[in-house]
Design a protein around this motif. Structure first.
Motif, short mmCIF file in Angstrom:
data_model
loop_
_atom_site.label_atom_id
_atom_site.label_comp_id
_atom_site.label_asym_id
_atom_site.label_seq_id
_atom_site.Cartn_x
_atom_site.Cartn_y
_atom_site.Cartn_z
N GLU A 1 -39.57 27.62 12.92
CA GLU A 1 -38.59 26.68 12.40
C GLU A 1 -37.85 25.95 13.53
O GLU A 1 -37.68 26.38 14.65
CB GLU A 1 -37.62 27.55 11.54
N SER B 1 -33.25 23.19 10.95
CA SER B 1 -33.31 23.80 9.87
C SER B 1 -32.83 25.16 9.90
O SER B 1 -32.38 25.61 8.84
CB SER B 1 -34.97 23.98 9.64
N GLU C 1 -29.68 26.44 7.42
CA GLU C 1 -29.89 27.51 6.70
C GLU C 1 -28.79 28.54 6.62
O GLU C 1 -27.99 28.99 5.87
CB GLU C 1 -31.01 28.56 6.96
N ARG D 1 -26.09 29.40 3.73
CA ARG D 1 -25.55 30.80 3.48
C ARG D 1 -24.17 31.15 4.02
O ARG D 1 -23.45 32.24 3.37
CB ARG D 1 -26.35 31.92 4.31
#
Length: 76
Positions: A47, A51, A55, A59
Motif C-alpha cells: 500500500e 492510502s 485508512e 478509522r
C-alpha cells in the motif's frame, strides 16, 4: 491362461494400490502446477503511504489537522 480373471491387466495382487498412488500423485502435481499462477495474484500488494494515511483517518486514529499535515508532507 483364462483363470486370472483380468488381473493381468493391472499386474495382479495389490498392484492396483500402486496405480491409485500413481494417479493421486499425478493429480496433486497437475493441481499444484495449475494453481501456482493464481497464488501470485493473491499476494497482498504494497500500500502507498497516502492510502495508509487515508485508512488511519477513516478509522479515526488521527484528526483533521494531523491528516492534512501528514498529507502535505507526503506530497512534497
Amino acid at each position: 491362461m483364462g483363470d486370472h480373471d483380468g488381473w493381468m491387466w493391472f499386474g495382479g495382487g495389490y498392484m492396483w494400490l500402486l496405480w491409485i498412488l500413481i494417479i493421486a500423485v499425478l493429480v496433486v502435481l497437475i493441481k499444484s502446477l495449475t494453481d501456482s499462477g493464481t497464488k501470485k495474484e493473491q499476494l497482498p500488494t504494497e500500500e502507498s503511504p497516502l492510502s495508509i494515511l487515508k485508512e488511519r483517518y477513516a478509522r479515526g486514529e488521527i484528526d483533521d489537522d494531523e491528516f492534512e499535515r501528514r498529507k502535505n508532507e507526503l506530497e512534497q
